[in-house]
Design an enzyme around this catalytic site. Structure first.
Site, short mmCIF file in Angstrom:
data_model
loop_
_atom_site.label_atom_id
_atom_site.label_comp_id
_atom_site.label_asym_id
_atom_site.label_seq_id
_atom_site.Cartn_x
_atom_site.Cartn_y
_atom_site.Cartn_z
N ASP A 53 -4.13 -4.24 4.73
CA ASP A 53 -3.29 -4.13 5.92
C ASP A 53 -4.05 -3.70 7.16
O ASP A 53 -3.45 -3.41 8.19
CB ASP A 53 -2.09 -3.21 5.67
CG ASP A 53 -2.45 -1.90 4.99
OD1 ASP A 53 -3.64 -1.60 4.92
OD2 ASP A 53 -1.54 -1.20 4.53
N ASP A 112 -9.42 -3.47 4.49
CA ASP A 112 -8.43 -3.51 3.42
C ASP A 112 -7.30 -4.48 3.77
O ASP A 112 -7.30 -5.12 4.82
CB ASP A 112 -7.89 -2.11 3.13
CG ASP A 112 -6.91 -1.62 4.18
OD1 ASP A 112 -7.08 -2.00 5.36
OD2 ASP A 112 -5.99 -0.88 3.83
N ASP A 169 -6.03 -1.12 8.05
CA ASP A 169 -6.21 0.22 8.60
C ASP A 169 -7.44 0.94 8.06
O ASP A 169 -7.84 1.97 8.59
CB ASP A 169 -4.96 1.09 8.41
CG ASP A 169 -4.52 1.22 6.95
OD1 ASP A 169 -5.22 0.68 6.07
OD2 ASP A 169 -3.47 1.83 6.71
N ARG A 170 -8.07 0.42 7.00
CA ARG A 170 -9.26 1.07 6.46
C ARG A 170 -10.47 0.13 6.54
O ARG A 170 -10.32 -1.09 6.67
CB ARG A 170 -9.02 1.52 5.01
CG ARG A 170 -7.94 2.58 4.92
CD ARG A 170 -7.77 3.12 3.51
NE ARG A 170 -7.35 2.09 2.58
CZ ARG A 170 -7.98 1.77 1.46
NH1 ARG A 170 -9.10 2.39 1.12
NH2 ARG A 170 -7.53 0.83 0.66
N SER A 185 0.81 -1.21 0.00
CA SER A 185 0.00 0.00 0.00
C SER A 185 0.84 1.26 0.00
O SER A 185 0.32 2.35 -0.04
CB SER A 185 -0.94 0.02 1.21
OG SER A 185 -0.20 0.13 2.41
N LYS A 208 -4.57 5.00 11.20
CA LYS A 208 -5.99 4.71 11.08
C LYS A 208 -6.19 3.23 11.42
O LYS A 208 -5.26 2.43 11.31
CB LYS A 208 -6.51 5.03 9.68
CG LYS A 208 -5.66 4.59 8.52
CD LYS A 208 -6.20 5.17 7.23
CE LYS A 208 -5.25 4.95 6.05
NZ LYS A 208 -4.13 5.89 6.05
#
Length: 603
Positions: free
Chosen positions: A355, A353, A357-358, A183, A454
Site C-alpha cells: 500500500d 510494500d 507506506d513502507r 494490511s 508513513k
C-alpha cells in the site's frame, strides 16, 4: 494492500464513551486548527468548529457562548459546548437545503442563499452571507452543492496509496477516508482483505473511534443497497446518482497520482532530483513496486517527471495477488532487488510494500540501510530537503523498539526526541500539536508531518535529495554517519505461533527477574564488550499532547551506553502468540563500527 498484518499493542485499554467523545471533538477541532492547543478567537471560528462537530448553532446559541466579554475559548471550553448542543441530523439538513433549492437541481445559488438568510429567521447581513457562500463554494463555480453531504471521492481505477489517501483527505478537508487494504486486520475467506479508516487529519482513526464504529455495527438491523448503481471508476470527473432520500449522490473519480505528486513538488527540489537521476552525471536507480499500489506513482513521478530510466522500474503494474509474491520490502521478500543490486549495476535501489507506506533502501553492491539508520540519516541531513528549510525541525520521534540511532542525532543536533509506543497514531498526535517533523519505526516505516501516515516514496525521494546534495554514494553517506554518531547494531527476531500460556509464563518470569531491585547495576559481557543495566522496566508512555497513558508496551533492558534488549508479546489468541526480541548494541569505536549486525557481539 500489503499482506503484513499490523501488530496490536499489548495492554491497551478500551476507550470509554467519554474518551470517544473527546476523540471526536479533537478530530473536529483539527479540521479548523492545527492543534488542539490552539484557541478559538472569534465567534466565526466557534461557528465553524461547531459545524465540524456536527452541530448547527443558531445566532442565539453562538451569542450565548460568545458574549461581548469573551476573548477566547480553549479546547476544553469547546468540548463543554458540544456536550450541551444537540447534533444536527442529516435529514434535517437535507430538508432545509431542499427548501432553499428553488428549481430542485441539487444546487443552491448565491441569490437563493441570500434570499433565505437575509429574510427569514435570524436575519444575516449581506456581508455574512457572502462569507458563508465563499467558504462553502470550494470549487468557485458560483453554486453551493449541498448534495456534497453525499460526496464520495475515489482514486482512478480504485488505486490510491495509503500516503496519497492521507494527502487527499487533508487537501479536500474531507471528514475521513476508507482504505481497503489487507494490511489491517485482514479478513475474508483467505485473509486477504481488510478495512482501515482515517480521520479528518489524514491519520489512522484512534482506537476509541474504531471501537465505537464496531459497537454501532453490532446494533444495525438493516442496510440498503443500490443493485443498479454502476460507477465508472476509470473515468476522471464527477458522476451524480439518485440514491433514495439522499438525492443526489456525487461520486468523484480523481487522478490517483496527481494530488500526491503536487504535494511532493512543494517538499523537494525536483530540479535537483532530475539532475541526479537523468542529468549528465546521473546515478542509476532501480525501484521495485512489488506489484503493489505504488507502481503508478513510481512510473509517473520518478520515471516520467524526474526522467529516471523506465527500465529501472520493476513490478509497477498493481496486481490483486501481487504477482504471487509477498509485497513486504525486506531482504527476504525483495530478494530480486537485493540480487540485482549486488551486481553493481545500480547506485540506489528501493522496494515498496503493497500500500505504499513502507520502504527499503539499498546502495550499490546491495549495501543494506537498516530502517532505524534510514530515519537517522534523513534527520542528520534534513536541511537537504527544502520543506524543512521552510518549516524548521520541531522534533524527532521513533517507536520504542526502533534502535537509538535517531537519539544520537537528536542529542548531537540538540533536537527534541520522543520515544512512543508502536503505532503511527502516536506520531500523529505529536504532529497535530506542532511538536514533530520527522519520525520512523524499525518495521520499514518513515514519514514526516507533510501527511499523517508513513510514506515510502517520500522516504526514497528524501534519500535522493541527500545523495544529490552530498554527491556521495549510499555506503559513503552511511559510513560517514557511523563515524560521526556511532553505530547501533540492530536486529529483530520474531518467534511466531508460540504456545500462549508458555509465552505469558516466560514474560512473567522475565518481569520478576528484571524488576528485582538487584537487577539494575548488574554487568553482563559479550565478546570484548561489557554492558551495565541502567534501566529495567515495562515501557509506558504518557502522551504529551492529550495526557493519555499507554502501559505495558514491552519489557526494556537499557544499558548505560544506550544499548538495549526488548521483549514484546503480541497475538495471544487461538493461533498462538508472537514473541518479538529486539537487540540494539551501540558501538562508537571507529575500528568496530563496520560489519554484519547479525554476527556482531551484542548484536
Amino acid at each position: 494492500m500489503s499482506l503484513q498484518a499490523s501488530s496490536q499493542s499489548i495492554g491497551m485499554q478500551k476507550c470509554t464513551d467519554e474518551e470517544t467523545f473527546y476523540m471526536h471533538c479533537r478530530a473536529a477541532y483539527l479540521t479548523v486548527f492545527r492543534s488542539s492547543l490552539a484557541s478559538i478567537s472569534s465567534k466565526h471560528q466557534l461557528c465553524r468548529v461547531l459545524q465540524q462537530a456536527g452541530r448547527n448553532p443558531s445566532q442565539a446559541t453562538l451569542n450565548k457562548h460568545w458574549t461581548p466579554s469573551t476573548t477566547k475559548l480553549n479546547f476544553d471550553d469547546f468540548c463543554e459546548i458540544v456536550k450541551n448542543e444537540r447534533p444536527t441530523e442529516v435529514h434535517e439538513l437535507m430538508r432545509a437545503f431542499r427548501k432553499m433549492d428553488i428549481n430542485g437541481d441539487g444546487y443552491i445559488s448565491h441569490n437563493e442563499l441570500h434570499i433565505v438568510l437575509t429574510s427569514r429567521g435570524e436575519k444575516m447581513a449581506a456581508k455574512e452571507v457572502d462569507a458563508i457562500f465563499s467558504l462553502a463554494d470550494t470549487n468557485k463555480d458560483g453554486k453551493l452543492d449541498y448534495a456534497e453531504i453525499g460526496h464520495l471521492v475515489i482514486g482512478q481505477n480504485g488505486i490510491m496509496s495509503t500516503p496519497a489517501v492521507s494527502c487527499v483527505i487533508r487537501k479536500l478537508k474531507a471528514v475521513g477516508g476508507i482504505i481497503l487494504t489487507a494490511s489491517h486486520n485482514p479478513g475474508g475467506p483467505t485473509g486477504d482483505f481488510g478495512i482501515k479508516y482515517n480521520i479528518a487529519s489524514g491519520g489512522p482513526a484512534p482506537e476509541g473511534i474504531t471501537d465505537k464504529i464496531f459497537q454501532i455495527s453490532k446494533s444495525l438491523t438493516e442496510y440498503h443497497i443500490c443493485p443498479d448503481l454502476k460507477v465508472d471508476i476509470s473515468k476522471i470527473g464527477k458522476q451524480t446518482f439518485e440514491v433514495d432520500t439522499f438525492k443526489p449522490m456525487t461520486v468523484e473519480i480523481v487522478d490517483s497520482v496527481e494530488s500526491y505528486a503536487e504535494m511532493l513538488r512543494g517538499i523537494f527540489d525536483f530540479n535537483a532530483l532530475k539532475q541526479l537521476v537523468s542529468g549528465a552525471n546521473h546515478i542509476k536507480v532501480r525501484l521495485d513496486a512489488m506489484h503493489g499500489v505504488v507502481g503508478p506513482y513510481v512510473k509517473k513521478i520518478v520515471c516520467e517527471e524526474l526522467g529516471a530510466a523506465a527500465d529501472g522500474a520493476f513490478n509497477c503494474v498493481p496486481k490483486e495477488d501481487f504477482g504471487g509474491h509477498h509485497p513486504d520490502p525486506n531482504l527476504t521478500y525483495a530478494s530480486d532487488l537485493v540480487n540485482a543490486m549486488k551486481g553493481g549495476d545500480y547506485d540506489l535501489g528501493a522496494a515498496f510494500d503493497g500500500d505504499g507506506d513502507r520502504n527499503m533502501v539499498l546502495g550499490k553492491h546491495g549495501f543494506f540501510v537498516n530502517p532505524s539508520d534510514s530515519v537517522a540519516i534523513i534527520a542528520a541531513n534534513i536541511t537537504c530537503i527544502p520543506y524543512f528549510q521552510k518549516t524548521g525541525v520541531k522534533g524527532l520521534a521513533r517507536s520504542m523498539p526502533t534502535s537509538g540511532a535517531l537519539d544520537n542525532v537528536a542529542k548531537a543536533l540538540k533536537m527534541n526526541l520522543y520515544e512512543t509506543p508502536t503505532g503511527w497514531k502516536f506520531f500523529g498526535n505529536l504532529m497535530d500539536a506542532g511538536k514533530l517533523s520527522l519520525c520512523g519505526e524499525e518495521s520499514f516505516g518513515t514519514g514526516s508531518d507533510h501527511i499523517r501516515e508513513k510514506d515510502g516514496l517520500w522516504a526514497v525521494l528524501a534519500w535522493m535529495s541527500i545523495l544529490a546534495h552530498r554527491k556521495q554514494s549510499v555506503e559513503e553517506i552511511m559510513k560517514d554517519h557511523w563515524n560521526k554518531f556511532g553505530r547501533n547494531f540492530f536486529t529483530r527476531y520474531d518467534y511466531e505461533e508460540v504456545d500462549s500460556d508458555k509465552a505469558n509464563t516466560m514474560i512473567k518470569e522475565l518481569e520478576a527477574k528484571m524488576f528485582d531491585k538487584s537487577f539494575v547495576g548488574q554487568k553482563f559481557s559479550s565478546g570484548d564488550k561489557s554492558y551495565e543495566v541502567a534501566v529495567s522496566d515495562n515501557f509506558a508512555y504518557t502522551d504529551p499532547v492529550d495526557g493519555s497513558v499507554s502501559k505495558n508496551q514491552g519489557l526494556r533492558i537499557v544499558f548505560s551506553d544506550g544499548s538495549r534488549i526488548i521483549f514484546r508479546l503480541s497475538g495471544t489468541g487461538s493461533a498462538g502468540a508472537t514473541v518479538r526480541l529486539y537487540i540494539d548494541s551501540y558501538e562508537k569505536d571507529p575500528a568496530k563500527i563496520y560489519g554484519d549486525a547479525q554476527v556482531r557481539p551484542g548484536g
